[in-house]
Design a protein around this motif. Structure first.
Motif, PDB file in Angstrom:
ATOM      1  N   VAL A  37      18.572 -40.992  14.755  1.00 38.91           N
ATOM      2  CA  VAL A  37      18.579 -39.987  15.819  1.00 38.91           C
ATOM      3  C   VAL A  37      18.903 -38.654  15.152  1.00 38.91           C
ATOM      4  CG1 VAL A  37      19.573 -39.267  18.028  1.00 38.91           C
ATOM      5  CG2 VAL A  37      19.384 -41.713  17.484  1.00 38.91           C
ATOM      6  N   MET A  38      17.967 -37.703  15.242  1.00 40.29           N
ATOM      7  CA  MET A  38      18.104 -36.437  14.510  1.00 40.29           C
ATOM      8  C   MET A  38      18.093 -35.247  15.454  1.00 40.29           C
ATOM      9  SD  MET A  38      15.839 -35.046  11.276  1.00 40.29           S
ATOM     10  CE  MET A  38      14.343 -34.542  12.139  1.00 40.29           C
ATOM     11  N   VAL A  67      21.249 -48.121  13.764  1.00 37.52           N
ATOM     12  CA  VAL A  67      21.006 -46.822  14.386  1.00 37.52           C
ATOM     13  C   VAL A  67      21.928 -45.796  13.729  1.00 37.52           C
ATOM     14  CG1 VAL A  67      20.861 -45.505  16.541  1.00 37.52           C
ATOM     15  CG2 VAL A  67      20.528 -47.989  16.583  1.00 37.52           C
ATOM     16  N   LEU A  68      21.341 -44.728  13.204  1.00 36.34           N
ATOM     17  CA  LEU A  68      22.119 -43.712  12.491  1.00 36.34           C
ATOM     18  C   LEU A  68      21.960 -42.348  13.157  1.00 36.34           C
ATOM     19  CD1 LEU A  68      20.869 -44.509   8.864  1.00 36.34           C
ATOM     20  CD2 LEU A  68      22.914 -45.422   9.943  1.00 36.34           C
ATOM     21  N   PRO A  69      23.069 -41.601  13.352  1.00 44.06           N
ATOM     22  CA  PRO A  69      22.946 -40.203  13.785  1.00 44.06           C
ATOM     23  C   PRO A  69      22.865 -39.315  12.548  1.00 44.06           C
ATOM     24  CG  PRO A  69      25.242 -40.896  13.862  1.00 44.06           C
ATOM     25  CD  PRO A  69      24.464 -42.037  13.247  1.00 44.06           C
ATOM     26  N   MET A  70      21.895 -38.404  12.510  1.00 45.71           N
ATOM     27  CA  MET A  70      21.781 -37.527  11.353  1.00 45.71           C
ATOM     28  C   MET A  70      21.788 -36.064  11.769  1.00 45.71           C
ATOM     29  SD  MET A  70      19.092 -37.378   8.224  1.00 45.71           S
ATOM     30  CE  MET A  70      18.022 -36.232   9.040  1.00 45.71           C
ATOM     31  N   PHE A  71      22.741 -35.304  11.214  1.00 41.91           N
ATOM     32  CA  PHE A  71      22.788 -33.865  11.446  1.00 41.91           C
ATOM     33  C   PHE A  71      21.732 -33.218  10.553  1.00 41.91           C
ATOM     34  CE2 PHE A  71      27.453 -33.412  13.073  1.00 41.91           C
ATOM     35  CZ  PHE A  71      27.141 -34.235  14.142  1.00 41.91           C
ATOM     36  N   ASN A  72      20.881 -32.384  11.144  1.00 43.32           N
ATOM     37  CA  ASN A  72      19.702 -31.855  10.462  1.00 43.32           C
ATOM     38  C   ASN A  72      20.011 -30.598   9.648  1.00 43.32           C
ATOM     39  OD1 ASN A  72      17.058 -31.549   9.728  1.00 43.32           O
ATOM     40  ND2 ASN A  72      16.271 -31.123  11.770  1.00 43.32           N
ATOM     41  N   ILE A  73      21.089 -30.672   8.875  1.00 39.55           N
ATOM     42  CA  ILE A  73      21.503 -29.580   7.979  1.00 39.55           C
ATOM     43  C   ILE A  73      22.059 -30.207   6.704  1.00 39.55           C
ATOM     44  CG2 ILE A  73      22.077 -27.800   9.686  1.00 39.55           C
ATOM     45  CD1 ILE A  73      25.043 -28.778   9.418  1.00 39.55           C
ATOM     46  N   HIS A  74      22.227 -29.399   5.680  1.00 37.57           N
ATOM     47  CA  HIS A  74      22.905 -29.873   4.472  1.00 37.57           C
ATOM     48  C   HIS A  74      24.411 -29.864   4.720  1.00 37.57           C
ATOM     49  CE1 HIS A  74      19.755 -30.113   1.219  1.00 37.57           C
ATOM     50  NE2 HIS A  74      19.075 -29.807   2.312  1.00 37.57           N
ATOM     51  N   SER A  75      25.113 -30.783   4.097  1.00 38.46           N
ATOM     52  CA  SER A  75      26.555 -30.936   4.324  1.00 38.46           C
ATOM     53  C   SER A  75      27.331 -29.658   4.021  1.00 38.46           C
ATOM     54  CB  SER A  75      27.103 -32.088   3.484  1.00 38.46           C
ATOM     55  OG  SER A  75      26.699 -31.962   2.137  1.00 38.46           O
ATOM     56  N   LYS A  76      26.833 -28.838   3.081  1.00 37.84           N
ATOM     57  CA  LYS A  76      27.561 -27.602   2.706  1.00 37.84           C
ATOM     58  C   LYS A  76      27.623 -26.615   3.883  1.00 37.84           C
ATOM     59  CE  LYS A  76      23.611 -24.959   1.150  1.00 37.84           C
ATOM     60  NZ  LYS A  76      22.912 -24.145   0.203  1.00 37.84           N
TER      61      LYS A  76
END
Length: 368
Positions: A37-38, A67-76
Motif C-alpha cells: 500500500v503506497m 501486506v506492507l505500507p510504504m511511504f513514497n519518499i526516501h527515509s532521509k
C-alpha cells in the motif's frame, strides 16, 4: 481493564510494523503475492496515515498474507514531515518501524500487488509498475480508468480509507488507527469548518465514527496542535522546505516542482540564502519550474499565495504562468505582487484552492 486493552491494541500495531522488518530481505523469494500500500510522493499526514491504516487493516483481515505500507519518499526526508512525525510518535511509531522507497525496490518484486492511496496515477518514474496496480483509493482529480478505483472529492483521503475499512470490517475499533485518522481529517478540513470549502458530509461522518470508539474529543485543541506541528519548520532550510511537501509533474523530460510550505510564500522568499537554495534545489532535481504554494492559518482565517521560480524564458514557465493567471475552473484570483523582484509572487483571493486544485492546472498547461 479498558486501559490494558487499549495498550495491547497499541502494541498490536507496533508488533505488526516491527515484524515486517524481518520480512524485507525475503520478499523476492516469497511464492505468494506481496501487497504494498503506497501513498503519494508528498507523504503528508493524509498520505502516510491512509497508507498505514489501510495496510494494517488488510493484514489483520487476511491472516497469512503479506501486506506492507510504504511511504513514497526516501527515509532521509521523513524528519521533514513534522506533523506526520508527531502524529506517529504519539502512537510510539518512529522511522525505524517504517518502510520507505529506499527500503524496498518495487521494480524487482515479481509478485507485487500495488494499492495506491491519496493519488491515482503513478509518476513518470514509476510507470513500469502500472500493471501491478490492483486498487486505488483517492480524493484528487481523476486521471485513471482503472476498474478498481474509488475516487471521490472529499476533504481527506483517510475518510475514504476509513469508510472502506468499516465496509470490510464493521467492528473495526483499533484506537491507534482511529486516532490518526481523526487527526488527519481535522487537519485536512481545517477543523471541519464549512467556510474553507474543504469539508464534505463523509468527512464529518467519519469523524463521528472515530469518536464512537474513542469518545468525544477536543477537536479544536487537536487541530491547534496539528497546525503547530505543521508550522514547526524554523529548523529547516529553504531547500528542505521545498522537499518537505513536494509533488512533481513531468512530461517529455520537463519536470515541474510544486512545493507546499506551511507559511505564506511571501515569508518563504525572505528566508536565508533563498536564491542560492532555490537554484540548488532546481538544479538538483532537474526542474524547469518551481511553484511554491503558501498558506497561513491564523485564528481560523486561511490566507494563500504563490511564488513562481525557474527558467522564465522556457515555454513551460510561460505556459504555467499564463494558465495560473487565466484559469477559470477554478479561478485562483491571483494578484501580482510588484514589490517582489527575484521571483514572481501572487496573492491568491480564492482561499479554497489548495495544491489539489492547482496541480491539474499545471498538468494541463504542460500537456497543452
Amino acid at each position: 481493564t479498558k486501559l490494558i486493552l487499549l495498550d495491547s491494541l497499541l502494541q498490536e500495531m507496533l508488533s505488526w510494523l516491527t515484524s515486517l522488518q524481518s520480512l524485507l530481505p525475503r520478499l523476492s523469494c516469497l511464492p505468494s503475492p506481496v501487497t504494498v500500500v503506497m501513498g503519494n510522493q508528498a507523504c503528508d499526514l493524509d498520505s502516510g496515515v491512509s497508507c498505514l491504516t489501510l495496510a494494517f487493516h488488510r493484514a489483520a483481515a487476511q491472516p497469512g498474507s503479506t501486506v506492507l505500507p510504504m511511504f513514497n519518499i526516501h527515509s532521509k526526508d521523513f524528519p521533514l514531515k513534522t506533523e506526520l512525525v508527531a502524529v506517529l510518535a504519539e502512537e510510539n511509531i518512529h522511522a525505524e518501524h517504517l518502510i520507505f522507497r529506499d527500503t524496498l525496490d518495487l521494480a524487482s518484486m515479481m509478485n507485487l500487488q500495488l494499492v495506491l492511496v491519496d493519488h491515482n496515477v503513478l509518476t513518470e518514474e514509476d510507470k513500469e509498475l502500472e500493471s501491478s496496480v490492483v486498487e486505488i483509493i483517492d480524493h484528487h482529480a481523476k486521471e485513471t480508468d482503472h476498474e478498481n478505483a474509488t475516487i471521490e472529492q472529499v476533504g481527506s483521503c483517510s475518510s475514504l480509507v476509513l469508510r472502506q475499512i468499516i465496509s470490510e470490517n464493521p467492528s473495526f475499533q483499533d484506537p491507534s488507527c482511529l486516532r490518526m485518522i481523526l487527526k488527519t481529517i481535522l487537519l485536512d478540513t481545517v477543523g471541519l469548518q464549512p467556510a474553507t470549502k474543504r469539508v464534505t458530509p463523509l468527512d464529518v461522518e467519519m469523524v463521528g465514527k472515530c469518536e464512537e470508539v474513542l469518545g468525544p474529543q477536543d477537536r479544536a485543541e487537536m487541530f491547534r496542535r496539528l497546525v503547530e506541528e505543521k508550522s514547526r519548520v524554523d529548523h529547516l532550510t529553504v531547500g528542505q522546505l521545498c522537499r518537505r511537501d513536494l509533488k512533481v509533474v513531468s512530461k517529455d523530460g520537463v519536470r515541474i516542482a510544486l512545493s507546499s510550505v506551511p507559511m505564506l510564500a511571501r515569508r518563504w522568499i525572505e528566508l536565508a540564502e533563498v536564491e542560492k537554495e532555490v537554484g540548488d534545489f532546481i538544479a538538483g532535481g532537474h526542474y524547469t519550474v518551481l511553484l511554491v504554494i503558501g498558506i497561513d492559518i491564523a485564528k481560523d482565517n486561511v490566507t494563500r499565495d504563490l511564488v513562481l521560480a525557474g527558467d522564465e524564458a522556457s515555454d513551460s514557465y510561460k505556459k504555467i504562468k499564463t494558465a495560473l493567471e487565466n484559469n477559470t475552473e477554478p479561478c485562483l484570483g491571483l494578484e501580482l505582487d510588484k514589490t517582489v523582484n527575484s521571483f514572481v509572487r501572487y496573492s491568491q483571493q480564492n482561499r479554497a484552492a489548495s495544491r489539489k486544485q492547482i496541480l491539474p492546472v499545471v498538468k494541463q498547461a504542460l500537456e497543452g
